[in-house]
Design a protein around this motif. Structure first.
Motif, short mmCIF file in Angstrom:
data_model
loop_
_atom_site.label_atom_id
_atom_site.label_comp_id
_atom_site.label_asym_id
_atom_site.label_seq_id
_atom_site.Cartn_x
_atom_site.Cartn_y
_atom_site.Cartn_z
N MET A 1 37.68 41.22 45.59
CA MET A 1 38.53 40.76 44.49
C MET A 1 39.39 39.58 44.92
O MET A 1 39.52 38.60 44.22
N ASN A 4 37.55 36.43 44.68
CA ASN A 4 37.31 36.03 43.29
C ASN A 4 38.56 35.48 42.62
O ASN A 4 38.50 34.53 41.85
N THR A 5 39.68 36.11 42.90
CA THR A 5 40.93 35.61 42.32
C THR A 5 41.19 34.20 42.80
O THR A 5 41.58 33.33 42.02
N ILE A 7 38.98 32.05 43.80
CA ILE A 7 38.02 31.17 43.12
C ILE A 7 38.47 30.89 41.69
O ILE A 7 38.44 29.76 41.21
N ALA A 8 38.94 31.95 41.03
CA ALA A 8 39.38 31.80 39.65
C ALA A 8 40.51 30.79 39.55
O ALA A 8 40.49 29.89 38.71
N PHE A 9 41.49 30.92 40.42
CA PHE A 9 42.63 30.00 40.36
C PHE A 9 42.22 28.60 40.72
O PHE A 9 42.71 27.63 40.15
N MET A 553 47.45 37.66 43.71
CA MET A 553 48.29 37.36 42.55
C MET A 553 49.74 37.14 42.96
O MET A 553 50.42 36.27 42.41
N MET B 1 27.11 35.45 41.65
CA MET B 1 28.25 34.63 42.09
C MET B 1 28.96 34.03 40.88
O MET B 1 30.17 34.14 40.72
N GLU B 4 30.57 36.71 38.98
CA GLU B 4 31.75 37.19 39.70
C GLU B 4 32.94 36.28 39.45
O GLU B 4 34.06 36.73 39.22
N ALA B 5 32.65 34.96 39.48
CA ALA B 5 33.73 33.98 39.27
C ALA B 5 34.29 34.10 37.86
O ALA B 5 35.51 34.11 37.66
N GLY B 8 36.39 36.99 37.65
CA GLY B 8 37.68 36.70 38.29
C GLY B 8 38.58 35.91 37.37
O GLY B 8 39.77 36.21 37.25
N VAL B 9 38.00 34.89 36.71
CA VAL B 9 38.80 34.07 35.78
C VAL B 9 39.36 34.94 34.66
O VAL B 9 40.55 34.87 34.33
N PHE B 11 39.91 38.12 34.58
CA PHE B 11 40.94 39.00 35.11
C PHE B 11 42.24 38.24 35.34
O PHE B 11 43.32 38.66 34.92
N ALA B 12 42.09 37.07 35.97
CA ALA B 12 43.28 36.27 36.29
C ALA B 12 44.00 35.84 35.02
O ALA B 12 45.23 35.84 34.96
N ARG B 39 37.27 42.57 33.45
CA ARG B 39 36.58 42.10 34.65
C ARG B 39 35.25 42.83 34.82
O ARG B 39 34.22 42.21 35.07
N GLU B 40 35.29 44.13 34.66
CA GLU B 40 34.07 44.93 34.82
C GLU B 40 33.04 44.56 33.76
O GLU B 40 31.85 44.45 34.04
N ARG B 43 31.31 41.50 34.50
CA ARG B 43 30.42 41.70 35.65
C ARG B 43 29.09 42.31 35.24
O ARG B 43 28.04 41.88 35.70
#
Lengths: 626, 74
Positions: A1, A4-5, A7-9, A553, B1, B4-5, B8-9, B11-12, B39-40, B43
């Motif tokens: 995680m 990924n976070t 990468i997201a940011f 975070m 990948m 996943e990204a 992540g986005v 979720f963020a 997020r799930e 995925r």
């Protein structure tokens, strides 16, 4: 995680950089029209052209020179001019061949009217001065120096913008109303008068066109000069994109908004009451005396080199022209209009009863297609703005009124946040039980685990206390509206406060000191409040997110907030800092005592610190699962 | 990948909304919470299904719903 976070940011940051890059700007904003250089003809040139088109000698046109302003008065008329009326026009105009500027001053405005075209060439706001960081000094001028100005007139496509007008009457005495009347003759020899009326305590300028030339003709009044951006563009991310100039037109009931970014031209027609353009803080409109049938042309041009110094071709602002074509009216020998030229103050705008105030918070983004934000956002923003003004009336300090607004928003959302706090506590108490369940059934028997979880939730009755995520998203509008209002309110322009005395202007980014170089995304100014806010966010995050999976975070959010808020106006940052601080206070001190249910009391010694509120299991377990 | 990204986005973004606009912790009526659910969903589900499921989940997560254990079902 974690990965990924990050990468997201990174993706979010990259997209921010991309959408502020010139690559994107050129693609998205590059396609607007280039404005032609305005050409002025002298009235003599026009007369000569008319003469030649009526069969006169074409050679005449070659001998005509454009008389520069302040140049000598020309007296000679074209030799081959047979038509007597034209000769008359010529001599009448010849007396006025020197451009003269008439300046009228009220207690709100300083207006300059040129005798060439009878145009308004300068509109100074006496209550507003340029910010100290701007290149210009003195009163804010809504028309750029050397621009074509406003209050253009043409009749039957015959433009009067370069005709020299004779001054009929200038009354700038002590009367309540100051008057300027200018007169010119059309090619057909009919006279036309332009009358401007000025009064104290109003941003209204009367503008009347009358005379024989108007009767049964298609009259066009226009405002070609658009509006000059009063603020220096800030070289920071998010800075330049939000305050685009916008065009608006209305039939007095509903208001239509246009953002002249990509579309070059709008031609609405039908019932017309007013048409105007707004910048971040100011608004100029041409208003008909009554509802009239007209064709309107609103055109957007690539902004000429802004006198405020748009940085590095990043100026996405568009100059907007507009013209109103009144359809021919056989009876009227007078076209009454007026001009509003003033600040976007809600009281000033709404007092005319023409819905000018709708130009303050138009929603033009994609959000209106998904969330219908054009329906609910403007009213919310207006209420917040009125509250801000009301608080200022009471306390005479905008910092204090921002504080009260923040407090009010916290009180409004108090039941929501408090119940979420309470349920967070109870969730903590319950975590050991969930962990035990997970241990018991684990991965092997997901179905049984779900059933047991359901049963547990039912038995404890915990989640029903939660407000749910929907209200959280529903209260976003209040925050966004507060944000937008504090960013756009002209009242905060050049306002200071006792609460944060080092801030010179609540509408400008705070600058404790300025770096000699620019940090990408951060800018050149170093501000104190964003740093305080980032620290508060860090503590808040640390308290709320105790799941090791979300550790990123805790560090990412404060950094993003710091970078993002550094270029924001001090008033906005002040609000957000207060909001963070109050949120932290609420979380720390107003939190109810943990509800020690007898069933879970024995688990109190368990390491509850590792447990996040977003996960069913303890941190250890969930990290193992992944 | 890539998925996943995107997860992540998503979720963020939801997490940022929580941080920015609420500055508070638990609000969700469900387990797992909406952000984890989103997020799930991204995925394991095709994007359009995931989007609809996330919107439906957030709409369900209101003061009048019962809440409870509601994992992403494939």
């Amino acid at each position: 995680m974690n990965k990924n976070t990050v990468i997201a940011f990174l993706l979010i940051a990259l997209s921010v950089i991309f959408f502020n890059s010139s690559l994107w700007n050129n693609f998205w904003y590059g396609k607007v029209l280039k404005k032609p250089v305005p050409t002025y003809q002298s009235s003599r040139q026009r007369t000569a052209q008319a003469a030649s088109s009526e069969g006169g000698d074409a050679k005449d046109t070659t001998t005509i020179k454009i008389i520069p302003p302040g140049g000598k008065t020309a007296t000679a008329s074209p030799a081959n001019n047979a038509d007597s009326t034209i000769a008359e026009t010529d001599t009448a105009a010849a007396v006025q061949l020197v451009e003269d500027t008439l300046t009228v001053e009220t207690n709100r405005l300083i207006v300059a009217v040129s005798t060439r075209g009878g145009r308004i060439i300068s509109l100074k706001m006496k209550d507003y001065e340029y910010a100290s960081s701007a290149r210009k000094k003195g009163f804010v001028d809504l028309l750029p120096t050397g621009s074509v100005g406003g209050a253009q007139l043409s009749i039957n496509n015959e433009s009067f913008d370069s005709v020299f007008f004779a001054v009929v009457k200038v009354d700038t005495g002590n009367g309540a109303v100051q008057t300027v009347v200018l007169e010119a003759k059309s090619l057909s020899g009919k006279s036309v008068q332009k009358e401007f009326l000025f009064a104290d305590d109003t941003y209204k300028i009367g503008y009347t066109v009358r005379g024989d030339a108007v009767v049964n003709q298609k009259v066009t009044v226009g405002w070609v000069g658009g509006i000059e951006d009063s603020e220096a563009s800030q070289d920071v991310p998010f800075g330049g994109t939000i305050d685009k100039r916008r065009a608006h037109y209305s039939d007095g009931r509903s208001v239509n908004h246009f953002e002249m970014s990509k579309r070059g031209k709008e031609e609405p027609s039908g019932s017309y009451r007013w048409v105007g353009v707004s910048s971040k803080y100011f608004f100029v409109a041409l208003v008909a005396d009554s509802l009239r049938d007209a064709d309107i042309v609103i055109e957007g041009w690539n902004a000429a080199k802004s006198s405020q110094g748009a940085s590095k071709g990043k100026d996405k602002n568009i100059d907007i022209d507009y013209s109103v074509y009144y359809k021919a009216d056989a009876t009227a020998s007078e076209i009454r209009d007026w001009i509003y030229a003033g600040p976007g103050k809600v009281g000033e705008l709404s007092r005319h009863g023409l819905k000018f105030e709708k130009t303050l918070f138009p929603v033009l983004s994609w959000a209106r297609y998904i969330f219908w934000s054009d329906l609910w956002f403007p009213p919310i923003a207006e209420i917040i703005l009125k509250l801000l003004i009301y608080f200022h009336k009471l306390l005479k300090d905008y910092g204090l009124s921002i504080f009260l607004l923040t407090l009010l928003s916290k009180i409004v959302t108090y039941p929501l946040t408090q119940s979420s706090n309470r349920s967070m506590m109870r969730m903590r108490d319950l975590q050991p039980k969930i962990a035990a369940l997970r241990q018991k059934y684990g991965k092997g028997n997901q179905q049984k685990f779900s059933e047991e979880m359901m049963a547990l939730y039912k038995a404890e009755g915990i989640n029903p206390l939660n407000p749910g995520c929907l209200p959280m998203f529903l209260q976003m509008p209040i925050f966004i509206a507060l944000f937008v209002v504090l960013r756009k309110a002209v009242e905060l322009r050049a306002a200071t406060t006792y609460l944060i005395p080092w801030v010179k202007d609540l509408s400008q980014p705070e600058a404790l000191f300025t770096l000699p170089f620019s940090i990408p995304l951060y800018g050149t100014n170093v501000a104190l409040m964003p740093i305080i806010m980032a620290a508060l966010t860090f503590f808040q995050q640390k308290q709320a997110l105790q799941d090791p999976n979300q550790k990123a975070m805790i560090y990412m959010m404060p950094i993003i907030m710091l970078v993002m808020f550094n270029g924001f106006p001090a008033g906005v940052v002040f609000y957000w800092t207060l909001s963070s601080a109050l949120g932290l206070v609420q979380q720390k001190w107003l939190l109810p005592k943990p509800v020690a249910a007898p069933a879970v009391a024995e688990h109190h010694k368990a390491p509850v610190k590792k447990i996040g509120q977003h996960h069913g299991g303890s941190g250890k377990k969930s990290s193992k699962r992944r | 990948m890539g998925r996943e990204a995107v997860a992540g986005v998503t979720f963020a973004l939801i997490q940022s909304v929580k941080t920015l606009f609420l500055m508070q912790g638990a609000v969700c009526k469900f387990e797992p919470s909406c952000a984890v659910y989103a997020r799930e969903a991204v995925r394991v589900l095709p994007p359009h299904v995931a989007l609809i499921k996330i919107i439906w989940r957030v709409l369900r997560c209101n003061p009048f719903s019962k809440g409870g254990y509601d994992p992403v079902v494939r």
